[in-house]
Design a protein around this motif. Structure first.
Motif: not given
Length: 268
Positions: A225-252
């Motif tokens: 289902r599609y809704a609200d065509w044309g609504m303002p949307i700006v996707v932003v990345p999560p806060p940097a301090d909550e992010v870890i690179d997948y390559e740095d995970l010892e045991d994903p």
């Protein structure tokens, strides 16, 4: 006097024309053009989707994705999604005592933006981190769509592809809009597309008939289902301090990663 008669006649003609519905004058709208008009920076659409697998023994499994897609001149450029396996009543009861099954049914979150894929709820992360980041495997314009929907046979965000799809379709009016219908013969997929009166997609239903001697599934049904065509949307990345690179995970997947046999038993 003639000027007043001419003015009255012109007014009467204009009022009659205005009273005739647009669909009656021009026929069904062009969904490809309607979507093309929505491809603007920092605008978007919301989707709600249920993907359902129907197996040969008449059982089924469902998967839900709710997404926001940020659009651009070429199509989706970013998306954030919430995904969850929908348990049937019997499986929900089992999940109360089966930790693995409960984990599989927990919501997962994905954000695609800026050339990266951010995932939460899929991996075992260190304290203070809630998102794992990896490079998106394909350009944002393509991968944002893939992350937000399971609809791969019909891409409503590509006006050229949508126009080609509709060439052999049947169309009929329904309350509030139109319904287009057709079949993709190569992968054996039947589809139906509902639009509003302007041609904008409201719902897309596809049925893929799975073939092959060793295939356990019989039909894959995806209802979007599609809704609200044309609504303002700006996707932003999560806060940097909550992010870890997948390559740095010892045991994903954590120390208690299930074996294939354990996973199969839990699903059963």
């Amino acid at each position: 006097m003639r000027r007043w008669l001419a003015l009255a006649a012109a007014t009467l003609i204009a009022s009659v024309a205005a009273a005739v519905p647009a669909a009656a004058q021009t026929g069904p709208p062009d969904p490809a053009q309607a979507v093309k008009r929505q491809l603007r920076a920092e605008h978007g659409v919301q989707t709600a989707e249920i993907s359902r697998m129907i197996f040969k023994d008449a059982t089924s499994s469902r998967f839900r994705i709710n997404s926001r897609l940020q659009l651009g001149p070429t199509g989706p450029v970013a998306a954030d999604s919430t995904m969850q396996w929908v348990l049937d009543p019997k499986s929900r009861k089992m999940a109360e005592t089966n930790e693995l099954l409960a984990d599989l049914a927990s919501p997962a979150y994905m954000t695609v933006v800026g050339g990266y894929l951010y995932a939460s709820g899929l991996y075992s992360l260190p304290a203070g981190k809630t998102w794992a980041r990896s490079a998106a495997p394909r350009p944002d314009a393509q991968y944002a769509t893939e992350a937000a929907t399971q609809q791969t046979a019909v891409n409503v965000f590509d006006p050229a592809a949508l126009k080609t799809l509709l060439k052999g379709a049947t169309v009929k009016p329904v309350p509030g809009g139109f319904i287009y219908q057709g079949t993709l013969t190569r992968p054996t997929i039947s589809w139906r597309l509902w639009t509003d009166a302007t041609g904008l997609p409201k719902r897309l239903l596809t049925n893929k008939h799975v073939t092959g001697k060793y295939r356990s599934a019989k039909i894959e049904r995806i209802d979007t289902r599609y809704a609200d065509w044309g609504m303002p949307i700006v996707v932003v990345p999560p806060p940097a301090d909550e992010v870890i690179d997948y390559e740095d995970l010892e045991d994903p997947f954590g120390a208690s990663e299930p074996t294939p046999k354990e996973l199969i038993n839990a699903l059963r």
